[in-house]
Design a protein around this motif. Structure first.
Motif, PDB file in Angstrom:
ATOM      1  N   LEU A  62      -2.367   0.221  -0.780  1.00  0.00           N
ATOM      2  CA  LEU A  62      -2.271   1.273  -0.548  1.00  0.00           C
ATOM      3  C   LEU A  62      -3.669   1.598  -0.700  1.00  0.00           C
ATOM      4  CD1 LEU A  62       1.607   2.764  -1.323  1.00  0.00           C
ATOM      5  CD2 LEU A  62       0.629   3.036   1.198  1.00  0.00           C
TER       6      LEU A  62
ATOM      7  N   THR B  48       5.553   2.966   1.189  1.00  0.00           N
ATOM      8  CA  THR B  48       4.544   2.344   2.711  1.00  0.00           C
ATOM      9  C   THR B  48       5.408   3.171   4.253  1.00  0.00           C
ATOM     10  OG1 THR B  48       5.907   0.499   3.045  1.00  0.00           O
ATOM     11  CG2 THR B  48       3.556   0.467   1.435  1.00  0.00           C
TER      12      THR B  48
ATOM     13  N   CYS C 168       2.829  -3.105  -2.937  1.00  0.00           N
ATOM     14  CA  CYS C 168       2.855  -1.644  -2.612  1.00  0.00           C
ATOM     15  C   CYS C 168       1.460  -1.661  -2.591  1.00  0.00           C
ATOM     16  CB  CYS C 168       4.025  -0.779  -2.120  1.00  0.00           C
ATOM     17  SG  CYS C 168       5.465  -1.243  -1.750  1.00  0.00           S
TER      18      CYS C 168
ATOM     19  N   LEU D  55       0.332   3.075   6.002  1.00  0.00           N
ATOM     20  CA  LEU D  55      -1.141   2.757   6.404  1.00  0.00           C
ATOM     21  C   LEU D  55      -1.897   3.609   7.497  1.00  0.00           C
ATOM     22  CD1 LEU D  55       0.067  -0.988   5.504  1.00  0.00           C
ATOM     23  CD2 LEU D  55      -0.153   0.751   3.543  1.00  0.00           C
TER      24      LEU D  55
END
Ligand SMILES: Cc1cc2nc3c(=O)[nH]c(=O)nc-3n(C[C@H](O)[C@H](O)[C@H](O)COP(=O)(O)O)c2cc1C
Length: 212
Positions: free
Chosen positions: A84, A117, A80, A130
């Motif tokens: 990110l 996320t 993640c 995102l």
């Protein structure tokens, strides 16, 4: 500017999707001098499948997780963070049995994480994190499933299976470049399919470079 390049074909040589994604990333490198590439080959570094321990740990609030739970989530936490911190995401894969390779499904299962996320909002809805990433899916298919052009088009379970989880994570307008037919066709149709895909990649690369 940071780009994460993820390949899911298990082929090391002669992979259509790997060839196309490498072409795309090279195009961007030429146009964006400070581009940093973070490469992940899912056939080499395959994400773990969801286990019972993962399912429990991921829905336990971070402050209440045991050391064991933290360990179970370690791969997913790192994945993640990599996603990110990327500005651009290039995901390439073959179609397998009308959907995605299981390694990419495992990638998604490790990427969809509460309070990382995506977040739950006070009103019970969710919001994906995102939102700033540019995303392209490059897929290679043996058959031709182009909408309106093929009797197989309704069998394309890959496009919606990619679109939905990434929309949940905030990716509203991903690009799709689908190279097809690359196997169950004559040579001329394969060559034309690749030519079309390269042409589409040229256009998207120009767009990304001009916005970077
Ligand atoms: C296990 C397996 C399942 C496949 N299933 C499909 C399919 O459902 N539909 C399709 O169009 N092509 C299918 N193909 C063909 C591949 O998608 C096609 O050859 C693709 O170009 C492979 O990409 P790659 O060279 O990057 O691995 C399948 C291939 C394999 C090995």
């Amino acid at each position: 500017m940071r780009l994460m390049h993820v390949d899911a074909s298990p082929k090391s040589l002669h992979s259509n999707s790997k060839m196309l994604s490498a072409y795309y990333v090279d195009l961007l490198k030429q146009q964006i001098p400070d581009l940093e590439i973070d490469y992940l080959d899912l056939s080499v570094d395959t994400p773990p499948h969801v286990s019972g321990d993962f399912a429990k740990a991921t829905y336990t609030p971070a402050t209440e997780r045991t050391d064991e739970m933290k360990k179970v989530l370690e791969y997913s936490d790192k994945l993640c963070a990599r996603v990110l911190m990327s500005d651009m995401l290039v995901f390439a894969m073959p179609m397998y049995n009308f959907s995605m390779p299981s390694s990419f499904k495992a990638f998604i299962d490790n990427l969809v994480r509460t309070n990382l996320t995506y977040n739950f909002l006070a009103d019970g809805t969710t919001t994906g994190n995102l939102t700033r990433q540019k995303v392209i899916f490059i897929t290679s298919r043996g058959a031709d499933l182009r909408p309106g052009l093929s009797p197989w088009s309704h069998m394309d379970a890959l496009t919606p299976a990619l679109r939905s989880p990434f929309a949940f994570l905030g990716v509203e307008t991903p690009h799709f470049v689908d190279a097809q037919p690359l196997q169950f066709s004559d040579q001329l149709a394969r060559e034309e399919a690749l030519k079309r895909a390269y042409g589409e990649l040229d256009i998207v690369a120009k767009e990304w470079a001009s916005q970077s």
